[in-house]
Design an enzyme around this catalytic site. Structure first.
Site, PDB file in Angstrom:
ATOM      1  N   TYR A 142      -5.056  -2.071  -2.149  1.00  0.00           N
ATOM      2  CA  TYR A 142      -5.383  -2.597  -0.819  1.00  0.00           C
ATOM      3  C   TYR A 142      -6.832  -2.297  -0.437  1.00  0.00           C
ATOM      4  CZ  TYR A 142      -0.784  -4.149   0.819  1.00  0.00           C
ATOM      5  OH  TYR A 142       0.375  -4.840   0.995  1.00  0.00           O
TER       6      TYR A 142
ATOM      7  N   LYS B 271       4.182   1.907 -12.612  1.00  0.00           N
ATOM      8  CA  LYS B 271       4.299   1.214 -13.905  1.00  0.00           C
ATOM      9  C   LYS B 271       3.385   1.914 -14.906  1.00  0.00           C
ATOM     10  CE  LYS B 271       4.952  -3.160 -14.730  1.00  0.00           C
ATOM     11  NZ  LYS B 271       6.234  -3.207 -15.494  1.00  0.00           N
TER      12      LYS B 271
ATOM     13  N   ASP C  74       9.389  -2.221 -11.408  1.00  0.00           N
ATOM     14  CA  ASP C  74      10.186  -3.453 -11.544  1.00  0.00           C
ATOM     15  C   ASP C  74      11.665  -3.117 -11.680  1.00  0.00           C
ATOM     16  OD1 ASP C  74       9.628  -2.333 -14.041  1.00  0.00           O
ATOM     17  OD2 ASP C  74       9.505  -4.250 -15.082  1.00  0.00           O
TER      18      ASP C  74
ATOM     19  N   ASP D 224       4.917  -1.980  -0.521  1.00  0.00           N
ATOM     20  CA  ASP D 224       4.999  -3.180   0.316  1.00  0.00           C
ATOM     21  C   ASP D 224       6.166  -4.044  -0.135  1.00  0.00           C
ATOM     22  OD1 ASP D 224       4.090  -5.120   2.232  1.00  0.00           O
ATOM     23  OD2 ASP D 224       3.217  -6.258   0.570  1.00  0.00           O
TER      24      ASP D 224
ATOM     25  N   ASP E 192      10.282  -4.514   1.495  1.00  0.00           N
ATOM     26  CA  ASP E 192      10.859  -5.790   1.944  1.00  0.00           C
ATOM     27  C   ASP E 192      12.252  -5.983   1.335  1.00  0.00           C
ATOM     28  OD1 ASP E 192       8.636  -6.564   3.476  1.00  0.00           O
ATOM     29  OD2 ASP E 192       8.770  -8.642   2.797  1.00  0.00           O
TER      30      ASP E 192
HETATM   31  C1  IPM Z   1       3.344  -4.624   5.894  1.00  0.00           C
HETATM   32  C2  IPM Z   1       2.607  -5.938   5.919  1.00  0.00           C
HETATM   33  C3  IPM Z   1       1.112  -5.676   5.741  1.00  0.00           C
HETATM   34  C4  IPM Z   1       0.926  -5.062   4.380  1.00  0.00           C
HETATM   35  C5  IPM Z   1       0.220  -6.903   5.938  1.00  0.00           C
HETATM   36  C6  IPM Z   1       0.434  -7.560   7.278  1.00  0.00           C
HETATM   37  C7  IPM Z   1      -1.237  -6.542   5.765  1.00  0.00           C
HETATM   38  O1  IPM Z   1       3.118  -6.813   4.974  1.00  0.00           O
HETATM   39  O2  IPM Z   1       3.056  -3.763   6.752  1.00  0.00           O
HETATM   40  O3  IPM Z   1       4.211  -4.450   5.051  1.00  0.00           O
HETATM   41  O4  IPM Z   1       0.818  -5.772   3.368  1.00  0.00           O
HETATM   42  O5  IPM Z   1       0.876  -3.835   4.307  1.00  0.00           O
HETATM   43 MN    MN Z   2       4.860  -6.044   3.885  1.00  0.00          MN
END
Ligand code: IPM
Ligand code: MN
Length: 368
Positions: A141, A192, A225, A249, A253
């Site tokens: 990042y 990884k 993975d 990240d 999710d």
């Molecule tokens: C998160 C989001 C952010 C990230 C974006 C909005 C920059 O997806 O907080 O997970 O990738 O960290």
């Molecule tokens: Mn995210």
């Protein structure tokens, strides 16, 4: 009575609507004598429209002064073509970097009432309680160079750089092991190492910290993975997962969706402890994004945002009873069937964003 200074940054899309529900909860605690002081400012596309930047210097100053920042969401198609340096996401990344918020805690808890809202089978997710600890201020990042360059032959080359330093991996590993001790005492470290030098390094540093300081905690190494696959196969094998910025990240999710909806997952981003005051800089945000498709319609699920405030009660203000009460109120509201569309039971009527906030306030009242 101590006053807690909160900076509210609602941002874009559904950010303002879900933040409004948090303000109801803050108001309720304030009425009950908890000293909250709030300020509100712009971030993301909203800040770009007003100031031409994704966060103003004044807002950054306020964030530095606040005891905790509550952040909604940023981004939307409207700003897809603004310059990269001032795109909505840049405001969030600057907050994380400048406040030194290196530890991102993303708990994924499956409320019993929601086990059927998950796209996975009930027995796979029921009772799920895992914590993803994502490194937040390093890795790909922020690593330099980060650029698209045009070569002599006219073709282009894009570069992002994944970098980790010893102290960055050490401190995030310590956060993970510390948390595990208060939970089920197991850490899964995901990288990884089979293809990345940063992965080899990550594994080495985590192993050393484990051996030297936390050998009472169970540690396993898992390829990122494979970790993604295991999360959908049998997520209850995990307790704490520690991983880098990008893998974190993605894995968070996935973990969020196990719980029924992205609209359910809160997060806390914490800095280092101040050696004098013992305080940590902190920002609390839902894992979900700005969801432009449903913004402004009163359909958004405010629970991830309200749960993020709950994490602020717990981690920034030490208000553990209040945090427990808020969690209980959320669980009871879900159990009563009051749910937004994303988690409504099949055939059941979905309610709006404000209804959920109101129901949680009412439940807080009933619980006290
Ligand atoms: C998160 C989001 C952010 C990230 C974006 C909005 C920059 O997806 O907080 O997970 O990738 O960290
Ligand atoms: Mn995210």
């Amino acid at each position: 009575m101590a006053t807690h200074k909160l900076l509210l940054l609602p941002g874009d899309g559904i950010g303002p609507e879900v933040m409004r529900e948090v303000e109801k909860i803050v108001g309720w605690f304030r009425k009950r004598g908890v000293g909250f002081e709030t300020e509100t400012d712009l971030v993301g596309g909203a800040a770009y429209d007003a100031h031409g930047v994704s966060i103003s210097e004044a807002a950054m100053d306020r964030a530095q002064q606040a005891d905790a920042v509550l952040f909604g969401a940023v981004g939307g198609a409207k700003w897809d073509s603004v310059p990269y340096a001032v795109r909505p996401e840049a405001g969030l990344l600057r907050l994380r970097k400048d406040l030194g918020l290196f530890a991102n805690l993303r708990p994924a808890i499956c409320y019993p009432a929601l086990a059927d809202a998950s796209s996975l089978k009930r027995e796979v997710v029921e009772g799920l309680d895992i914590m993803i600890v994502r490194e937040l201020t390093g890795g790909v990042y922020f690593g330099e160079p980060k650029e698209i360059v045009t070569l002599e032959d006219g073709s282009q080359r894009a570069v992002d750089t994944q970098i980790y330093h010893t102290h960055e991996v050490e401190r995030i590993a310590r956060v993970a092991f510390d948390l595990a001790r208060k939970r089920r005492n197991k850490v899964s470290s995901a990288e990884k190492f089979n293809v990345m030098k940063t992965g080899v390094f990550w594994r080495q540093v985590v192993t050393r910290i484990h051996k030297g300081e936390f050998s009472d905690v169970e540690l396993e190494h898992v390829l990122a993975d494979n970790c993604a696959m295991q999360l959908v196969r049998w997520p209850k094998q995990f307790d704490v997962i520690v991983t880098d910025n990008l893998f974190g990240d993605i894995l968070s999710d996935i973990a969020a969706m196990l719980t029924g909806s992205l609209g359910m997952l809160p997060s806390a981003s914490l800095g280092a402890e101040d050696p004098v005051t013992g305080q940590r800089k902190a920002l609390y945000e839902p894992v979900h994004g700005s969801a432009p498709d449903i913004a402004g319609k009163g359909l958004a699920n405010p629970i991830a945002m309200i749960g993020s405030f709950g994490m602020a009660l717990r981690y920034s203000f030490g208000l553990l009873d209040e945090a427990d009460r808020l969690d209980k109120a959320i669980a009871n509201v879900l159990a009563s069937g009051t749910r937004t569309k994303d988690i409504a039971a099949p055939g059941a009527n979905a309610v709006g964003t404000q209804d959920v906030g109101d129901a949680i306030v009412k439940e807080l009242e009933a619980l006290s």
